[in-house]
Write a protein that holds these residues in place. Structure first.
Motif, PDB file in Angstrom:
ATOM      1  N   GLN A 281      63.746  50.190  26.701  1.00  0.00           N
ATOM      2  CA  GLN A 281      62.974  49.037  27.151  1.00  0.00           C
ATOM      3  C   GLN A 281      63.882  47.895  27.600  1.00  0.00           C
ATOM      4  O   GLN A 281      63.542  47.146  28.512  1.00  0.00           O
ATOM      5  N   LEU A 282      65.061  47.773  27.008  1.00  0.00           N
ATOM      6  CA  LEU A 282      65.950  46.663  27.347  1.00  0.00           C
ATOM      7  C   LEU A 282      66.730  46.950  28.619  1.00  0.00           C
ATOM      8  O   LEU A 282      66.771  46.142  29.545  1.00  0.00           O
ATOM      9  N   THR A 283      67.402  48.096  28.660  1.00  0.00           N
ATOM     10  CA  THR A 283      68.257  48.411  29.812  1.00  0.00           C
ATOM     11  C   THR A 283      67.524  49.176  30.904  1.00  0.00           C
ATOM     12  O   THR A 283      68.024  49.285  32.025  1.00  0.00           O
ATOM     13  N   GLU A 284      66.327  49.726  30.544  1.00  0.00           N
ATOM     14  CA  GLU A 284      65.561  50.572  31.456  1.00  0.00           C
ATOM     15  C   GLU A 284      66.401  51.740  31.984  1.00  0.00           C
ATOM     16  O   GLU A 284      66.262  52.189  33.117  1.00  0.00           O
ATOM     17  N   GLN A 285      67.307  52.220  31.131  1.00  0.00           N
ATOM     18  CA  GLN A 285      68.072  53.407  31.457  1.00  0.00           C
ATOM     19  C   GLN A 285      67.590  54.580  30.606  1.00  0.00           C
ATOM     20  O   GLN A 285      67.054  54.382  29.506  1.00  0.00           O
ATOM     21  N   ASN A 286      67.822  55.781  31.116  1.00  0.00           N
ATOM     22  CA  ASN A 286      67.321  56.981  30.444  1.00  0.00           C
ATOM     23  C   ASN A 286      68.233  57.374  29.286  1.00  0.00           C
ATOM     24  O   ASN A 286      69.465  57.261  29.374  1.00  0.00           O
ATOM     25  N   HIS A 287      67.601  57.847  28.220  1.00  0.00           N
ATOM     26  CA  HIS A 287      68.300  58.441  27.083  1.00  0.00           C
ATOM     27  C   HIS A 287      67.740  59.846  26.901  1.00  0.00           C
ATOM     28  O   HIS A 287      66.555  60.081  27.137  1.00  0.00           O
ATOM     29  N   ILE A 288      68.611  60.758  26.464  1.00  0.00           N
ATOM     30  CA  ILE A 288      68.162  62.133  26.201  1.00  0.00           C
ATOM     31  C   ILE A 288      68.487  62.476  24.760  1.00  0.00           C
ATOM     32  O   ILE A 288      69.574  62.165  24.253  1.00  0.00           O
ATOM     33  N   ASN A 289      67.528  63.142  24.109  1.00  0.00           N
ATOM     34  CA  ASN A 289      67.722  63.603  22.739  1.00  0.00           C
ATOM     35  C   ASN A 289      67.493  65.111  22.736  1.00  0.00           C
ATOM     36  O   ASN A 289      66.503  65.608  23.286  1.00  0.00           O
ATOM     37  N   VAL A 290      68.445  65.854  22.139  1.00  0.00           N
ATOM     38  CA  VAL A 290      68.348  67.311  22.059  1.00  0.00           C
ATOM     39  C   VAL A 290      68.328  67.714  20.594  1.00  0.00           C
ATOM     40  O   VAL A 290      69.247  67.363  19.833  1.00  0.00           O
ATOM     41  N   LYS A 291      67.272  68.393  20.192  1.00  0.00           N
ATOM     42  CA  LYS A 291      67.174  68.914  18.837  1.00  0.00           C
ATOM     43  C   LYS A 291      67.366  70.430  18.933  1.00  0.00           C
ATOM     44  O   LYS A 291      66.553  71.136  19.530  1.00  0.00           O
ATOM     45  N   ILE A 292      68.452  70.904  18.334  1.00  0.00           N
ATOM     46  CA  ILE A 292      68.797  72.320  18.450  1.00  0.00           C
ATOM     47  C   ILE A 292      69.589  72.729  17.215  1.00  0.00           C
ATOM     48  O   ILE A 292      70.413  71.966  16.708  1.00  0.00           O
ATOM     49  N   ALA A 293      69.308  73.934  16.734  1.00  0.00           N
ATOM     50  CA  ALA A 293      69.919  74.401  15.476  1.00  0.00           C
ATOM     51  C   ALA A 293      69.680  73.342  14.405  1.00  0.00           C
ATOM     52  O   ALA A 293      68.544  72.908  14.201  1.00  0.00           O
ATOM     53  N   ASP A 294      70.744  72.878  13.749  1.00  0.00           N
ATOM     54  CA  ASP A 294      70.602  71.808  12.766  1.00  0.00           C
ATOM     55  C   ASP A 294      71.162  70.505  13.306  1.00  0.00           C
ATOM     56  O   ASP A 294      71.544  69.616  12.554  1.00  0.00           O
ATOM     57  N   LEU A 295      71.194  70.394  14.629  1.00  0.00           N
ATOM     58  CA  LEU A 295      71.782  69.211  15.261  1.00  0.00           C
ATOM     59  C   LEU A 295      70.702  68.338  15.887  1.00  0.00           C
ATOM     60  O   LEU A 295      69.698  68.850  16.387  1.00  0.00           O
ATOM     61  N   ASP A 296      70.963  67.034  15.834  1.00  0.00           N
ATOM     62  CA  ASP A 296      70.154  66.049  16.544  1.00  0.00           C
ATOM     63  C   ASP A 296      71.129  65.287  17.439  1.00  0.00           C
ATOM     64  O   ASP A 296      71.904  64.451  16.969  1.00  0.00           O
ATOM     65  N   VAL A 297      71.112  65.593  18.743  1.00  0.00           N
ATOM     66  CA  VAL A 297      72.124  65.082  19.659  1.00  0.00           C
ATOM     67  C   VAL A 297      71.489  64.038  20.564  1.00  0.00           C
ATOM     68  O   VAL A 297      70.442  64.296  21.187  1.00  0.00           O
ATOM     69  N   ASP A 298      72.114  62.857  20.625  1.00  0.00           N
ATOM     70  CA  ASP A 298      71.664  61.794  21.521  1.00  0.00           C
ATOM     71  C   ASP A 298      72.704  61.603  22.617  1.00  0.00           C
ATOM     72  O   ASP A 298      73.902  61.444  22.332  1.00  0.00           O
ATOM     73  N   LEU A 299      72.255  61.609  23.870  1.00  0.00           N
ATOM     74  CA  LEU A 299      73.109  61.329  25.024  1.00  0.00           C
ATOM     75  C   LEU A 299      72.587  60.060  25.682  1.00  0.00           C
ATOM     76  O   LEU A 299      71.405  59.995  26.055  1.00  0.00           O
ATOM     77  N   TYR A 300      73.468  59.052  25.837  1.00  0.00           N
ATOM     78  CA  TYR A 300      72.980  57.771  26.353  1.00  0.00           C
ATOM     79  C   TYR A 300      74.117  57.072  27.089  1.00  0.00           C
ATOM     80  O   TYR A 300      75.300  57.270  26.798  1.00  0.00           O
ATOM     81  N   PRO A 301      73.766  56.227  28.052  1.00  0.00           N
ATOM     82  CA  PRO A 301      74.800  55.508  28.806  1.00  0.00           C
ATOM     83  C   PRO A 301      75.136  54.171  28.131  1.00  0.00           C
ATOM     84  O   PRO A 301      74.288  53.532  27.509  1.00  0.00           O
ATOM     85  N   THR A 302      76.383  53.799  28.293  1.00  0.00           N
ATOM     86  CA  THR A 302      76.849  52.476  27.866  1.00  0.00           C
ATOM     87  C   THR A 302      77.804  51.972  28.930  1.00  0.00           C
ATOM     88  O   THR A 302      78.922  52.494  29.063  1.00  0.00           O
ATOM     89  N   GLY A 303      77.356  51.001  29.676  1.00  0.00           N
ATOM     90  CA  GLY A 303      78.166  50.530  30.785  1.00  0.00           C
ATOM     91  C   GLY A 303      78.320  51.636  31.810  1.00  0.00           C
ATOM     92  O   GLY A 303      77.342  52.212  32.290  1.00  0.00           O
ATOM     93  N   SER A 304      79.551  51.938  32.124  1.00  0.00           N
ATOM     94  CA  SER A 304      79.814  53.010  33.094  1.00  0.00           C
ATOM     95  C   SER A 304      80.090  54.327  32.411  1.00  0.00           C
ATOM     96  O   SER A 304      80.347  55.344  33.090  1.00  0.00           O
ATOM     97  N   ASP A 305      80.056  54.379  31.089  1.00  0.00           N
ATOM     98  CA  ASP A 305      80.364  55.598  30.353  1.00  0.00           C
ATOM     99  C   ASP A 305      79.086  56.221  29.791  1.00  0.00           C
ATOM    100  O   ASP A 305      78.034  55.591  29.701  1.00  0.00           O
TER     101      ASP A 305
END
Length: 1622
Positions: free
Chosen positions: A1402-1426
């Motif tokens: 809501q703040l940056t209006e950028q997309n975040h992805i969350n992957v739930k697989i095996a016993d992992l909870d993985v978040d992929l998100y942008p910060t600046g240019s990275d």
């Protein structure tokens, strides 16, 4: 005055009511002269024919009212086998004398108003003789009407009850009546005919057998009845094995009956009881048991069978006897006459002798009598024949035994016997055979009773009650084989939508139930069409069931209206699998030329115009129905093939594959073979079987996955077969199998038992001791017969027989060094030196007969085409495998060779013989032998006369071809003579005698002792080189001599093209004295010597748009791909040029030893080398492979040098040179990857320096035909001046689903643009770069190829900005709510292996992805240019990547400008996330098993917008919102403040005349209570309405309601909550 008298006479006659029906007074005997002629052959004078003639006086008198006596007086029988018409008939004196006692017996018959009724004769009159009398009665059959002169009716005769046309003329002046009647023998209400071997054939409209008969009568009328004064009959049967213009064969019958006188002496019947013997209709006698190719007097069937059996066993040991097929047919004929007791006695005498036992068991099935079937049954039940023997002979018997009620009864009792029930395989074959027997019987007797199927129907009812799936499957297949209309009701109980039992059955059983309708559909199409159509249109059914119903529907040959209905259904169909399947099948049917599908093809052409042509572009992931045929009406022959490929979402393997072959010949058609395979259970196993532990192993091909599942047998599904298949032969299912867990368990247990190891040990011991066997196998490949009566009362037969006998004398011995240890382990064989010696003499004799003519147990008169082939191929081999030393050798040793290894002879004959004088058999070649022949003018004069014979000059030629390397010389000797006519007729060109003989003799020169092929792999390869390999030095005298020859070859071409600068430079090179420069230019230049002046006027003048081909390793194009610096360095890396590598070390043998050496040589008696050797050298440092093939002969310096180098990851180059020291001819082949226009591409170039003249000659000729063939194939052709010595092929991929192909030839450019691909391919630049190895090409090539393959076949979903592309390539704009996760893609099976979520911050209006697989909870998100990653809430620095899960199943690494998660083992091929885009790739075996915003990946684009509840919405916005994960409360940690709910339409609306309130069927995003919307958007949803006064609606089940209207609702996209929000 005369006219007045005549008028008065006629008036008087008329007043007395003249009776036209023939009348025979009781006090008179009417004497006639009778003659009957039957003649067969080709309608050309001068060719031989065969036939018979019967002449006699016929006496007729009445003995009572409507009862007449008929007696023959002075009967004579004549035979004919000679050149028509010059040769005379020959009296069959002995046969006439033998039959005189029967022929002279008077017979009685009923005769009322010209109609013959019942026929009476003593028991001593045989059916054959009585049929001759029926031929005479056939003339007396006259249905004369008093009030009509022209009429038609169905009239009984000797041939049957057939359509007959009458024409009555009164000749007043001559006081006579002329009656003409004609019979159409192809239009009969009841045709007397007997077919054997034709039960599986379907007759086409273009009939190859036609027949008609004309009768002419001259009668004198009277008041009491007419007198037949003369009657003539002519009947003609015409056989057209090819079309009419191709020639015909005819069988002609003539009869004449002339009145002689009236005698007052009555006929006296003999003193015997006259029995009722039927009517005028022909009665079949023993001709069914009599083969038409030989006439046997069988007096003692048992003794004669033993005599023939002894001959077959004794004369078919070392090699086959030339007459073995004929003797085998004789044995069959004798055993058909034998009783059950005779067969049992033969079996009792010989069953203990293996060589006799095999012949008996191979013969019994084709005997085909009830006694033979009873023998099979009794011997199995008593245990005298083993289970394998019973299965073998039962399969043969099912298709060779003619079906009758007695045979069906025996089959029924056998199939249902408890001992058979205990053997699953035998029971399956017996039950299927039971159904086949019923089908064969019903084909011959259309009124076959339904009671024949009662045992099957009872078993089916019992199996349904018990829900016995295996039993139901078997019985459905039995009913399908039988194809009886009475089975429709039991089958419908198992059809979905028709029977209640269907719901509990697996889909595969329902499929079997639908397929069981196919055979019934051919018999009763109108009965099946409504059932199949209802199944097809039922959208609640599984798509596979509907597709199978469509197959059945088209089996009924639907009319144009029904096909058009199907097309209209497809226009609204939501399942693309069904649309693709039916559309592709209809499209392929439009091209049919088969006569039986003419109406369907026309209807399909109409239907295809109703449907959209866009459906042509559907890829091969969708189901397909394919049909193709070729039919030549001129030959009345053709073939057709059908394939059904039924897919579903998970396209790892097709769900079902069915392939069928059909043949057309001589006006008939038959389904030859059909094979079907189902892989439903295999796919389930693949989905539930975990991949290998190592991540790299997930890149294995599909087949490796299958093998993994088979190895890991414990995980197989228990509820259904792993795979199943069936096979049909001639339209009848003969076997089916289910591979299930129980079967795999039994196989594994068997392999692990002590018995299995003992069997292996015993087999190896027997092999070392030596095995000798003599095998003989007879086969009756064809027995097709059609027998029907003629007007004469003698039967005519058309038949085709084909028999073969194969024998082989085999000796095998093995030597294993060192001896194998105890206990034996199979792996020990890999450590042994194995030597195997084998000697075999296989031989085959085959004979085929085609016969047309008379065939009875008393006399045969027929024309016959006989083909005979004999082949003997002795061989003696020795194979040595020294596995530890990696040495393998095969030797062919000399063996005695017969004079001829193959002989083929074809001849056409006219044959006449009778049982009383077989020794006087008369055989006449159909083409007479002409010793001398006058020359004929070349001028052809046409006339109305029948064409006369012009015998062609016999041809005798011998051709020999030496093979010095093999030490042999092969010769073929041809002899041919035929009948050449004024008109060219194919059939008549075959008539005559033709033969071919093939002989193999030693070649001239030293004898060859043996042939050797030896392969040595590994470090010892160099030791096997027999002739030293050298590449000549360019400065050596030998090189200079070769260069001088090369100059002479190149100078003319260079002078001819001296205008080009390149040619000038090449000429200057030639004038140079430097041999090095010449050879260098020859290898690495591109001069032109091959050209052609021919061109095609059909070429386009404007060439297609040209783009430069940019190479990856040269251009800066890749810089824009935004790849990593390491990737750029790797992609730009370029090794030294090919020329530099070659000059560095021209012959690798100087630096390294060969990795493999192969030798093929002939060992001569003088010990001189003859043959070839090949050596391969590998330079790993330069990625170079060099292969040298050289001749072994001391004086032969021929070599072939092949060099291949991997220059970079994008370029491969090779050169091939051959000739003297590899310097006469040379070509260069290059393959490289790059960019063509804006598309990734690959280019292959073939450049030639010098090539043999024969290649240029044929290339020039071929060049003329290329434009025409290309245009026919839809390929564009443009005139061009390309490189004259180069062919270039470029393949570019402009889009994911299309390919451009451009081929450049010296004088033209061929192109095919936008060619659709069967599957989408990733064409991003980094994907192409990633597809190639980054470091060591040789080490990583296999794994990289596997990765590239899996990447290509995976399903991809992606989004750039707000535009989302689903797995099915459907695009829509995804308006995302703030802070709420949406399900992108997740495993929607019960296992839920992964879930990929997407949200907009809501703040940056950028997309975040969350992957739930095996016993992992993985978040992929942008910060600046990275782009950063969190794993289970813990941030992982980018510098710590790649991350690998402990199980090895999940990996996270950097890729391009983002991060990528890989988990192919769990179904996720890749999740890639960067600041500007993301994409999700699921592995191919997860197709159809996923759901979410990205869809199901099942190819069903019309069902793309499927909400979690399964509801199909029309709005992409509503679809996207339905996958939002709703918040439970304001305390939700996800910061989502919205939920999905049904909303009420704010305005009141009138529906169906009532004020109504409406609620949305599709949920709408709304803020939680206590929250206010900050952002909204309109969304169109469906509403369900109900009267305003009705009670409130249960909103929990609103999605199940119907949609009454669609209106706009307000969806909340961002919310702000106050303190009251809980």
């Amino acid at each position: 005055m005369k006219l007045v008298v005549l008028a008065l006479t006629l008036a008087l006659v008329a007043s007395q009511h003249v009776n036209l029906a023939p009348e025979f007074s009781t006090s008179k005997t009417y004497v006639y002269k009778y003659e009957a002629l039957l003649l067969g052959g080709l309608p050309v004078e001068g060719l031989a024919r065969a036939g018979l003639k019967v002449s006699s006086k016929v006496l007729i008198s009445a003995v009572a009212e409507n009862i007449l006596l008929l007696k023959l007086q002075d009967p004579e029988i004549f035979e004919y086998s000679g050149v028509w018409p010059k040769d005379p008939f020959v009296p069959a004196t002995k046969l006439t004398a033998a039959l005189a006692s029967q022929l002279l017996i008077p017979i009685k018959f009923e005769y009322v108003n010209g109609v013959v009724g019942r026929v009476f004769a003593p028991a001593g009159v045989s059916p054959t003789v009585l049929n001759v009398h029926r031929g005479i009665l056939n003339i007396l059959q006259l249905n004369l009407k008093k009030t009509q002169n022209v009429y038609e009716l169905q009239e009984a005769g000797a041939q049957g009850v057939c359509k007959t046309h009458y024409l009555i003329n009164e000749d007043v002046k001559a006081q006579r009546i002329v009656v003409t009647k004609s019979k159409d023998l192809t239009n009969c209400q009841e045709r007397i005919i007997k077919d054997l071997g034709l039960a599986y054939l379907e007759t086409l409209e273009a009939k190859s057998l036609t027949g008609a008969a004309t009768y002419n009568y001259i009668m004198k009328p009277s008041v009491t009845g007419g007198l037949i004064t003369e009657a003539t009959v002519r009947e003609l049967h015409q056989v057209t094995p090819v079309a009419q213009m191709g020639g015909v064969a005819q069988m002609e019958a003539k009869q004449s009956l002339k009145f002689l006188e009236i005698e007052k002496t009555p006929i006296v019947p003999i003193h015997a009881e006259y029995l009722a013997r039927g009517t005028i209709l022909y009665e079949f006698a023993t001709e069914i048991l009599q083969t038409p190719i030989q006439l046997l007097r069988i007096h003692n069937a048992q003794a004669q069978a033993i005599e023939i059996l002894n001959h077959l066993v004794a004369n078919n040991v070392a090699k086959v006897h030339e007459d073995a097929p004929l003797k085998f047919i004789q044995l069959i004929q004798v055993l058909r006459v034998a009783t059950f007791e005779n067969i049992e006695a033969i079996w009792a005498q010989f069953h203990a002798r293996p060589e006799y036992r095999r012949w008996i068991l191979d013969t019994i099935p084709v005997v085909g009598t009830p006694a033979a079937v009873k023998f099979i049954k009794e011997k199995f039940l008593t245990g005298e024949i083993s289970l394998p023997e019973t299965i073998q002979i039962l399969v043969a018997a099912v298709h060779m035994v003619p079906a009758d009620l007695e045979v069906i009864r025996i089959f029924s009792s056998f199939a249902l016997h408890h001992k058979v029930q205990e053997q699953p395989v035998l029971r399956e074959i017996a039950m299927l055979g039971y159904g086949t027997m019923i089908a064969k019987y019903c084909a011959a007797v259309p009124t076959c009773p339904a009671e024949l199927l009662k045992p099957i129907h009872d078993l089916a009812a019992e199996a349904i009650a018990k829900a016995d799936i295996a039993e139901i499957t078997l019985l459905l297949k039995v009913l399908g084989n039988a194809g009886h209309p009475a089975s429709l009701k039991p089958i419908m109980k198992l059809l979905p939508g028709f029977g209640s039992a269907a719901a509990a059955l697996p889909i595969r059983v329902q499929v079997d139930a639908i397929l069981a309708l196919r055979t019934i559909a051919k018999r009763e199409p109108k009965m099946i069409q409504p059932v199949a159509l209802q199944l097809f249109m039922d959208k609640a059914l599984h798509p596979e069931l509907r597709m199978v119903a469509a197959v059945v529907l088209f089996e009924t040959r639907p009319p144009v209206a029904l096909v058009s209905t199907i097309a209209n259904v497809l226009k609204k169909e939501t399942s693309m699998q069904i649309v693709s399947f039916v559309y592709s099948y209809i499209k392929s049917l439009t091209r049919s030329t088969a006569p039986d599908l003419a109406s369907v093809a026309a209807a399909s052409n109409v239907a295809i115009k109703i449907l959209s042509p866009k459906l042509d572009k559907l890829c091969f992931r969708y189901s397909r129905g394919l049909y193709a045929d070729i039919f030549r009406s001129s030959a009345m022959a053709g073939a057709a093939g059908t394939a059904f490929i039924i897919n579903d979402g998970a396209t790892l393997l097709p769900r079902t594959v069915v392939a069928k072959a059909r043949a057309y010949l001589a006006g008939a058609a038959a389904d030859l073979i059909e094979v079907g395979v189902r892989t439903e259970g295999l796919q389930e196993a693949l989905l539930k079987t975990h991949a290998l532990e190592d991540l790299e192993n997930d890149r294995l091909t599909k087949m490796q996955r299958v093998m993994k599942v088979l190895a890991d047998w414990k995980t197989l599904p228990k509820t259904q077969p792993l795979a199943s298949g069936y096979i049909k032969f001639l339209g009848q299912e003969i076997a089916f199998a289910n591979i299930d867990k129980a079967l795999v368990d039994r196989a594994v247990q068997l392999a692990q038992t002590v018995d299995a190891k003992t069997m292996l040990k015993d087999a190896l011991k027997a092999l070392q001791t030596g095995i000798a066997a003599h095998i003989a196998k007879p086969l009756l490949a064809a027995e097709v017969r059609r027998i029907f009566p003629t007007a004469v009362g003698v039967p005519m037969e058309l038949s085709l027989y084909s028999a073969a006998v194969a024998t082989a004398a085999v000796k095998v011995k093995g030597i294993i060094t060192p001896p194998l240890p105890e206990p034996l382990i199979a792996a020990d064989l890999l450590k042994a030196d194995i030597k195997l010696e084998a000697e075999a003499t296989p031989s085959i004799a085959a004979e085929t007969y085609a016969v047309m003519g008379v065939n009875t147990a008393l006399i045969q008169a027929a024309v016959m085409a006989r083909a005979k082939a004999v082949t003997v191929l002795p061989a003696k081999l020795q194979a040595i495998a020294d596995i530890p030393k990696l040495n393998f050798k095969i030797e062919a040793l000399p063996v005695p060779v017969p004079e001829h290894i193959a002989k083929v002879r074809f001849e056409t004959l006219a044959i006449a013989r009778n049982i009383e004088d077989i020794a006087a058999e008369r055989i006449t070649p159909m083409v007479p032998v002409i010793a001398a022949q006058r020359s004929l003018s070349s001028e052809i004069i046409y006339s109305d006369a029948a064409p006369q014979l012009r015998a062609g000059t016999p041809i005798h030629k011998t051709f020999c071809l030496p093979a010095a390397l093999l030490g042999l010389k092969g010769c073929i000797e041809l002899t041919s003579s035929n009948a050449a006519l004024i008109k060219t007729i194919p059939l008549l060109n075959v008539i005559g005698q033709h033969s071919a003989q093939i002989a193999v003799r030693p070649a001239d020169g030293p004898a060859i002792e043996r042939l050797e092929v030896e392969v040595q792999v590994g470090p010892k390869a160099a030791e096997k080189i027999l002739k030293e390999i050298n590449i000549i030095d360019e400065e050596s005298p030998e090189a200079r001599a070769i260069i001088e020859q090369l100059k002479k070859m190149l100078e003319p071409a260079l002078k001819a093209s001296s205008s080009s600068s390149s040619s000038s430079s090449r000429a200057s090179q030639l004038s140079s004295s430097s041999s090095s420069s010449l050879i260098s230019s020859a290898w690495f230049g591109s001069s032109s010597i091959l050209s052609s002046s021919s061109s095609s006027s059909r070429m386009e003048k404007v060439a297609p748009k040209q783009y430069p081909f940019k190479k990856y390793h040269k251009d800066q194009y890749l810089n824009s791909a935004q790849l990593t610096s390491a990737q750029l360095r790797s992609s730009a890396s370029q090794r030294a040029s090919f020329e530099a590598i070659y000059k560095e070390n021209k012959f690798l043998g100087n630096a390294v030893t060969p990795v493999v050496v192969a030798i093929f040589r002939a060992v001569r008696a003088d010990h001189k080398l003859l043959g070839y050797q090949a050596a391969a050298y590998l330079d790993k440092a330069n990625w170079r492979l060099q292969t040298i093939i050289s001749a072994l002969a001391e004086t032969d310096n021929w070599k072939m040098c092949a060099d291949g180098v991997i220059l970079s990851k994008f370029k491969v180059m090779s050169k091939i040179a051959w000739g003297k020291e590899c310097t006469e001819y040379a070509t260069i082949l290059k393959a490289e990857a790059g960019i063509f226009g804006a598309a990734p591409a690959a280019r292959v170039e073939l450049e030639w320096i010098t090539i043999p003249a024969i290649v240029t000659t044929y290339a020039t000729k071929l060049n003329k035909y290329i434009p025409g063939v290309a245009l026919m194939a839809g390929i564009s052709v443009a005139k061009a001046k390309n490189s004259e010595k180069q062919i270039e092929l470029t393949v570019a991929i402009p889009t994911e689903k299309s390919v451009d192909i451009i081929a450049k030839l010296p004088l033209m450019t061929l192109s095919k643009l936008a060619l659709p691909l069967p599957f989408a391919v990733p064409i991003s630049r980094e994907a192409i770069i990633r597809a190639f190895p980054e470091d060591n090409i040789l080490d990583n090539m296999q794994s990289e190829i596997f990765f590239f393959f899996t990447f290509f076949t995976s399903a991809q979903c992606s989004m750039e900005r707000n535009m989302l592309t689903t797995f099915n390539n459907r695009r829509y704009k995804n308006e995302m709510p703030n802070s709420c996760y949406q399900v992108l893609a997740q495993d929607c099976t019960n296992e839920l292996k992964f879930s990929v979520l997407l949200k907009k911050d809501q703040l940056t209006e950028q997309n975040h992805i969350n992957v739930k697989i095996a016993d992992l909870d993985v978040d992929l998100y942008p910060t600046g240019s990275d782009v950063l990653v969190k794993i289970n809430g813990m941030e992982v620095p980018v510098s710590s990547l790649p991350y690998r899960h402990a199980s090895g199943s999940v990996q996270i690494r950097q890729k391009a400008q983002g991060l990528a998660l890989h988990a192919p083992k769990l179904g996720l091929q890749e999740v890639y996330f960067s600041k500007d885009q993301w994409r999700v790739n699921v592995v191919d075996w997860m197709r159809g098993q996923v759901c979410g915003l990205c869809g199901k990946a099942d190819g069903e684009t019309r069902q793309e917008y499927s909400t979690p509840s399964g509801y199909q919405t029309e709005s992409p916005v509503s679809f996207a919102h339905s996958w939002v994960l709703s918040a439970e409360s304001c305390r939700d940690s996800t910061e989502c403040r919205m939920k999905l709910e049904s909303v009420k339409l704010e305005k009141q609306i009138n529906v169906n005349g009532q004020d109504s309130k409406c609620y949305s069927v599709e949920p709408v995003l709304r803020c939680l209570p206590g929250c206010l919307p900050l952002k909204t958007m309109p969304v169109t949803v469906g509403y369900h309405c109900l009267p305003i006064e009705s009670s409130s609606l249960d909103l929990d089940s609103i999605n199940e309601k119907s949609v009454d209207l669609r209106e706009t609702a307000e969806a909340h996209m961002a919310c702000q909550c106050n303190a009251r929000c809980a």
